[in-house]
Design a protein around this motif. Structure first.
Motif, mmCIF file in Angstrom:
data_model
loop_
_atom_site.group_PDB
_atom_site.id
_atom_site.type_symbol
_atom_site.label_atom_id
_atom_site.label_comp_id
_atom_site.label_asym_id
_atom_site.label_seq_id
_atom_site.Cartn_x
_atom_site.Cartn_y
_atom_site.Cartn_z
ATOM 1 N N ILE A 110 0.772 -1.240 0.074
ATOM 2 C CA ILE A 110 0.052 -0.076 -0.087
ATOM 3 C C ILE A 110 0.921 1.265 0.132
ATOM 4 C CG2 ILE A 110 -1.869 1.366 1.326
ATOM 5 C CD1 ILE A 110 -2.776 -1.554 2.427
ATOM 6 N N LEU A 111 0.687 2.259 -0.861
ATOM 7 C CA LEU A 111 1.468 3.400 -1.002
ATOM 8 C C LEU A 111 1.446 4.122 0.317
ATOM 9 C CD1 LEU A 111 3.045 5.136 -2.621
ATOM 10 C CD2 LEU A 111 0.982 6.466 -3.142
ATOM 11 N N GLU A 165 7.033 4.795 5.625
ATOM 12 C CA GLU A 165 8.775 4.024 5.569
ATOM 13 C C GLU A 165 9.727 4.743 5.030
ATOM 14 O OE1 GLU A 165 7.893 -0.087 4.517
ATOM 15 O OE2 GLU A 165 6.597 -0.321 6.096
ATOM 16 N N GLY A 166 9.404 5.878 4.065
ATOM 17 C CA GLY A 166 10.244 6.663 3.302
ATOM 18 C C GLY A 166 10.753 5.826 2.135
ATOM 19 N N LYS A 167 9.854 5.159 1.455
ATOM 20 C CA LYS A 167 10.359 4.403 0.241
ATOM 21 C C LYS A 167 9.919 5.212 -1.004
ATOM 22 C CE LYS A 167 9.557 -0.423 2.055
ATOM 23 N NZ LYS A 167 8.869 -1.565 2.007
ATOM 24 N N ARG A 168 10.640 5.138 -2.100
ATOM 25 C CA ARG A 168 10.359 5.959 -3.425
ATOM 26 C C ARG A 168 10.221 4.900 -4.560
ATOM 27 N NH1 ARG A 168 14.951 10.634 -2.874
ATOM 28 N NH2 ARG A 168 15.142 10.709 -0.564
ATOM 29 N N PHE A 169 9.497 5.373 -5.424
ATOM 30 C CA PHE A 169 8.987 4.420 -6.454
ATOM 31 C C PHE A 169 9.143 5.489 -7.635
ATOM 32 C CE2 PHE A 169 7.050 2.565 -2.785
ATOM 33 C CZ PHE A 169 7.298 1.229 -2.900
ATOM 34 N N PRO A 170 10.237 4.896 -8.578
ATOM 35 C CA PRO A 170 10.503 5.953 -9.775
ATOM 36 C C PRO A 170 9.368 5.975 -10.600
ATOM 37 C CG PRO A 170 12.435 4.392 -9.197
ATOM 38 C CD PRO A 170 11.220 3.826 -8.286
ATOM 39 N N THR A 171 8.665 5.054 -10.826
ATOM 40 C CA THR A 171 7.200 4.921 -11.921
ATOM 41 C C THR A 171 6.067 5.616 -11.364
ATOM 42 O OG1 THR A 171 6.623 2.827 -11.771
ATOM 43 C CG2 THR A 171 8.615 3.462 -13.232
ATOM 44 N N LEU A 172 6.098 5.894 -10.187
ATOM 45 C CA LEU A 172 4.886 6.205 -9.598
ATOM 46 C C LEU A 172 4.226 7.662 -10.058
ATOM 47 C CD1 LEU A 172 2.516 6.023 -7.026
ATOM 48 C CD2 LEU A 172 4.232 7.174 -5.846
ATOM 49 N N VAL A 221 -9.059 8.519 -4.570
ATOM 50 C CA VAL A 221 -7.782 8.400 -4.898
ATOM 51 C C VAL A 221 -6.854 8.968 -3.833
ATOM 52 C CG1 VAL A 221 -5.986 9.061 -6.723
ATOM 53 C CG2 VAL A 221 -8.069 9.039 -7.381
ATOM 54 N N HIS A 222 -6.808 8.112 -2.775
ATOM 55 C CA HIS A 222 -5.684 8.508 -1.777
ATOM 56 C C HIS A 222 -4.802 7.503 -1.564
ATOM 57 C CE1 HIS A 222 -7.659 5.255 0.877
ATOM 58 N NE2 HIS A 222 -8.819 6.049 0.607
ATOM 59 N N ALA A 223 -3.673 7.484 -0.714
ATOM 60 C CA ALA A 223 -2.572 6.470 -0.684
ATOM 61 C C ALA A 223 -2.935 5.166 -0.254
ATOM 62 C CB ALA A 223 -1.378 7.368 0.147
ATOM 63 N N GLY A 224 -4.134 4.850 0.255
ATOM 64 C CA GLY A 224 -4.631 3.722 0.572
ATOM 65 C C GLY A 224 -5.278 3.075 -0.415
ATOM 66 N N SER A 225 -5.480 3.815 -1.348
ATOM 67 C CA SER A 225 -6.195 2.923 -2.646
ATOM 68 C C SER A 225 -5.173 3.002 -3.742
ATOM 69 C CB SER A 225 -7.271 3.847 -3.252
ATOM 70 O OG SER A 225 -8.286 3.942 -2.055
ATOM 71 N N ILE A 226 -3.896 2.891 -3.512
ATOM 72 C CA ILE A 226 -2.842 2.769 -4.623
ATOM 73 C C ILE A 226 -1.781 1.806 -3.967
ATOM 74 C CG2 ILE A 226 -1.064 4.044 -5.813
ATOM 75 C CD1 ILE A 226 -2.573 6.637 -5.384
ATOM 76 N N PHE A 227 -1.651 0.740 -4.691
ATOM 77 C CA PHE A 227 -0.723 -0.252 -4.368
ATOM 78 C C PHE A 227 0.640 -0.128 -5.135
ATOM 79 C CE2 PHE A 227 -3.882 -2.388 -1.919
ATOM 80 C CZ PHE A 227 -3.313 -3.399 -1.154
ATOM 81 N N VAL A 228 1.891 -0.076 -4.785
ATOM 82 C CA VAL A 228 2.907 -0.107 -5.391
ATOM 83 C C VAL A 228 3.978 -1.088 -5.140
ATOM 84 C CG1 VAL A 228 2.812 2.343 -5.567
ATOM 85 C CG2 VAL A 228 3.609 1.195 -3.565
ATOM 86 N N ARG A 229 4.877 -1.496 -6.325
ATOM 87 C CA ARG A 229 6.070 -2.254 -5.996
ATOM 88 C C ARG A 229 6.954 -1.524 -7.190
ATOM 89 N NH1 ARG A 229 4.141 -8.012 -9.149
ATOM 90 N NH2 ARG A 229 4.732 -7.030 -11.220
ATOM 91 N N GLU A 230 8.213 -2.067 -7.217
ATOM 92 C CA GLU A 230 9.380 -1.472 -8.309
ATOM 93 C C GLU A 230 8.549 -1.808 -9.622
ATOM 94 O OE1 GLU A 230 12.617 0.465 -9.126
ATOM 95 O OE2 GLU A 230 11.935 -0.073 -6.878
ATOM 96 N N GLY A 231 8.518 -0.669 -10.264
ATOM 97 C CA GLY A 231 7.820 -0.794 -11.544
ATOM 98 C C GLY A 231 6.248 -0.877 -11.928
ATOM 99 N N SER A 232 5.727 -1.196 -10.880
ATOM 100 C CA SER A 232 4.342 -1.278 -10.840
ATOM 101 C C SER A 232 3.725 -0.591 -10.094
ATOM 102 C CB SER A 232 3.766 -2.707 -10.672
ATOM 103 O OG SER A 232 2.541 -3.006 -10.764
ATOM 104 N N THR A 233 2.377 -0.016 -10.464
ATOM 105 C CA THR A 233 1.412 0.901 -9.583
ATOM 106 C C THR A 233 -0.033 0.395 -10.107
ATOM 107 O OG1 THR A 233 2.698 2.750 -9.870
ATOM 108 C CG2 THR A 233 0.633 3.192 -9.156
#
Length: 403
Positions: free
Chosen positions: A119-120, A126-133, A231-243
């Motif tokens: 979850i975004l 946690e301070g993570k970054r996702f280049p394609t977000l 469209v809030h940060a709890g409605s967006i799932f992320v991983r490296e290269g995927s949203t």
């Protein structure tokens, strides 16, 4: 709705076996079913097999889970969510989970499991970054907002879509939690101990309340585009290269800037929360800078893409006018800033907080971070017509908050 019943874990497992082939050829006795939903409205089950096959089954409850049966809701929102996600998947298939099955009577939707994503909101805590977000979200919002509007659709089809996505119960939640409760001493409001003086000043801020009334009226009356609506940060799932964007049950035809602003507002909430989340000053400043630069990149990508669609894909000849299209983009921009500010305000004094602020352990810093969010939110609402571009916004933000 005679078939409707509230699922238990065993019901969810049996239903998934009957209505999907995700577990075909596997030992069904090895399947597990767990309910893990922590949202405000629904039951969410994960059905999984040890070999890795899994799915998510979501069921709408006939009341708001966060309040209880005293707040009844129509389960038709399950149909709205599934049909909205099917439209989104046609427009940007890589950015939404796959829908396997939905049942309007039982208010059940079965979809792709995103357990390999995060979850975004948690990722940003946690301070993570996702280049394609930022690029992905710009694509999602530009494509869904343009291609569901009068700019592209035949007028008759657009009017049918508006009727298809009439969503009174969930719009009522938005209308109350965004535009009403935070601006009065409402029993649903929820703010941090020691924050009551700030909240009471909000309730007497006549000029701000007039601007909020304007934003609410636009939400009520402007059927611009099919909104995701949440469209809030709890409605967006992320991983490296995927949203992946989930939870479209608030889908509704409204002003395009509402979705865009909700997203930006959540990024700025985390920007403020980092004051209490990261102890290391350099790391904190770098992350906050990444957020602001990301917002700038997001808006520029969105605006370029949407403007390109205006030039190449506007089907109504009356609307294929460069001067009017420039005016439209300015209106979307002003709406975006206003709704971003409204999102920030309601998350500090309203019913539904955000984890970004709630998990700050130092109460003094928590109040400071929430105060920053409130100041920025008010400034975005009040100054939205004077801020001509994202550069103006970033300058305003840097003047209000040290980072």
């Amino acid at each position: 709705m005679t078939r409707y019943k509230t699922f238990q874990t065993a019901d969810a497992l049996a239903y998934a076996l009957e209505h999907t082939d995700r577990f075909a050829g596997l030992d069904s006795t090895a399947l597990t079913s767990e309910e893990f939903g922590d949202g405000n409205l629904n039951l969410v089950f994960r059905i999984s097999h040890p070999d890795g096959a899994s799915l998510i089954l979501k069921q709408a409850l006939p009341y708001a889970r966060c309040v209880g049966e005293s707040w009844p809701l129509s389960v038709d929102r399950a149909r709205i969510e599934a049909e909205a996600m099917l439209i989104e998947s046609q427009l940007c298939p890589a950015l939404v989970p796959e829908i396997y099955h939905y049942d309007a009577e039982l208010a059940v939707t079965i979809m792709e499991d995103l357990s390999d994503h995060q979850i975004l909101r948690q990722a940003m805590v946690e301070g993570k970054r996702f280049p394609t977000l930022m690029h992905d979200m710009a694509v999602f919002l530009a494509d869904t907002l343009f291609f569901t509007s009068d700019l592209y659709l035949d007028p008759a089809e657009k009017k049918q879509r508006v009727a298809q996505f009439i969503n009174p119960d969930l719009c009522k939640i938005t209308e109350d939690l965004f535009f009403l409760d935070p601006y009065c001493d409402h029993e649903r409001n929820n703010y941090y101990p020691g924050f009551n003086e700030r909240a009471s000043k909000l309730w007497s801020h006549t000029a701000l309340k007039a601007e909020i009334a304007d934003l609410k009226y636009r939400f009520l009356t402007k059927t611009q585009s099919l909104l995701h609506g949440d469209v809030h940060a709890g409605s967006i799932f992320v991983r490296e290269g995927s949203t992946k964007v989930i939870d479209a049950e608030f889908a509704y035809y409204g002003p395009a800037g509402f979705d865009i602003g909700s997203y930006i507002g959540n990024l700025l909430l985390n920007f403020c929360a980092q004051w209490g989340l990261m102890d290391d000053e350099d790391a904190r400043n770098n992350y906050r800078r990444w957020i602001l630069e990301g917002i700038d990149s997001f808006w520029n990508t969105f605006a370029d893409r949407f403007t390109g669609y205006l030039a190449e894909n506007t089907n109504d000849p009356s609307l294929n006018n460069l001067h009017w299209q420039s005016r439209l983009m300015q209106r979307i921009w002003h709406d975006t800033l206003g709704y971003a500010g409204a999102e920030m305000i309601r998350r500090t004094v309203g019913l539904a907080h955000v984890k970004d602020l709630d998990v700050i352990s130092d109460h003094t810093r928590q109040l400071q971070a929430a105060g920053q969010a409130l100041v920025l939110g008010e400034a975005l609402v009040m100054q939205r017509r004077q801020l001509d571009n994202m550069g103006d916004v970033l300058t305003m933000l840097s003047g209000l908050v040290e980072y």
